[in-house]
Design a protein around this motif. Structure first.
Motif: not given
Length: 440
Positions: A103-105, A163-170, A173-174
């Motif tokens: 995610f970070y890379l 929760l995954g759908a919300w995190l992906a749009t934040h 998100y990383e």
């Protein structure tokens, strides 16, 4: 307190329940974040074809079930299941750490590798998940215990996807996704440490590492016991049926019902709550027995309510093609409530269908081979899920619509129920007996 809810305060069940719940939650949270990023923010992950990767990634998760389930079944029969569960949870934490780096890379290939490894994690856990219960629950508790596990699994899937759908749009998100998946993995491991010892039932087993040979031997084993084979066929058909319908929920919400993402989430929520409710009701309806009559009731309900979704969506609902509902606007129409009721009842009757079948294979399988039987079941489930995708693609290429796909699937389901009754009259006889008891 209901007998099945009373299990939640007992050490033989509670730590296992929360361990598997958190595992399913983490699986689906991570998968949803990754697929959402690929579908809507592919440019942030490099020069990739988002549509193609969104199609390939679910297959990457399923692949380990074919490669490792046979071996996982042997390991679960040979070693203490509580130790295996703790090993799997440690493995999950390492995978999530690896995914966090991805995610970070913003590296899709690291994330895809983590997804494959989570498939390995699930393939290892699968045979333990259903073989654990018969060693700690008595015959009268198996329906309730399996109902709780199925309820927990579908609720975890729902929470993970939302929760995954919300995190992906934040925007961050990383960081948030990494913290979430690592924290859930850690709490799951802590829960697994409370699981009581579950001694091996086949400690002298010599593991056959060739998955093709072992899978063939497992199929021979269950084929020799036709009642067991048919139960596995019926379970695998359920996953075909469910995968076919659920894969179309996003496009159905958008293209058929003219809703936005909130309508899709609403549909998924209603279905998951329905499965949970149906799974919990099995204990009361079966009166503590894994009655095959409930399978037939569930199968009839699956066809009836799928047919009604087809009827309403093609013959009744009509809106301007340029109008898009959010969930509040969607709920303002009475016919949409009928669609949601159909989806909820699909979930409820799906619970009626699947829980007695899992209890059946737990009961019929010889204890020393139980994990291997469940591993063979998992392989067949994965195969049927892949076939469901090919089935849908073939129908769409011939010009069929999403509602027509639902119609054809419902009709095939009727044929499958007839096949089960023909091959094993106990399904039909138990169906009649169930109504005799219900009316008594």
């Amino acid at each position: 307190m209901s007998q099945q809810f009373a299990l939640l305060v007992q050490q033989r069940f509670s730590p296992f329940f929360f361990t598997q719940f958190l595992g399913a939650l983490n699986d689906n949270l991570f998968k949803t974040v990754l697929i959402t990023l690929v579908a809507f923010r592919a440019s942030s992950l490099g020069n990739v074809d988002g549509a193609m990767m969104a199609t390939l990634l679910p297959g990457l998760f399923i692949l380990p079930f074919f490669l490792f389930s046979a071996t996982a079944g042997q390991i679960a029969d040979k070693y203490d299941k509580s130790r295996i569960i703790r090993f799997v949870k440690v493995f999950e934490i390492w995978i999530m750490g690896f995914a966090s780096i991805g995610f970070y890379l913003h590296n899709l290939w690291l994330l895809a590798t983590a997804l494959f490894l989570m498939g390995v994690h699930s393939a290892l856990f699968g045979p333990v998940k259903y073989a654990y219960l018969p060693q700690h629950l008595n015959q009268q508790e198996l329906v309730g215990g399996n109902g709780m596990v199925e309820m927990g699994t579908f609720v975890a899937i729902l929470f993970g996807q939302i929760l995954g759908a919300w995190l992906a749009t934040h925007p961050n998100y990383e960081l948030l996704t990494s913290v979430a998946v690592l924290a859930i993995g850690l709490v799951g491991y802590l829960a697994s440490r409370q699981i009581p010892n579950t001694p091996a039932l086949s400690s002298k087993l010599v593991i056959q590492w060739n998955p093709i040979i072992e899978t063939y031997q497992n199929v021979k084993l269950i084929w020799a016991q036709q009642s067991l084979w048919l139960a596995i066929v019926a379970i695998s058909w359920f996953w075909f049926f469910g995968a076919t319908l659920l894969a179309q929920f996003p496009n159905m919400a958008k293209l058929v019902l003219h809703g936005d993402e909130s309508v899709f989430i609403l549909m998924l929520t209603v279905f998951s709550v329905g499965v949970g409710a149906g799974s919990l009701l099995c204990e009361r309806l079966s009166r503590g027995k894994a009655m095959l009559g409930l399978v037939m009731i569930g199968g009839i309900g699956l066809s009836c309510f799928t047919l009604d979704i087809y009827w309403v969506s093609t013959h009744v609902i009509s809106v301007p093609t340029t109008f898009i509902y959010d969930y509040q606007q969607f709920l303002s129409h009475l016919l949409h409530w009928r669609i949601l009721a159909d989806i909820a009842l699909l979930g409820i009757f799906g619970g009626f269908y699947i829980v007695p079948l899992y209890v059946t294979i737990q009961t019929l399988a010889e204890p020393a081979f139980r994990s291997r039987v469940i591993a063979a079941n998992n392989i067949m489930n994965a195969l049927l899920m892949v076939m469901s995708a090919l089935f849908s693609i073939a129908l769409f290429k011939r010009g069929y619509s999403i509602p027509e796909l639902f119609l054809i699937t419902a009709i095939i389901n009727v044929l499958v129920m007839a096949y089960l009754c023909w091959r094993q009259p106990n399904y039909y006889n138990s169906f009649k007996a169930w109504f005799g008891r219900a009316g008594a």
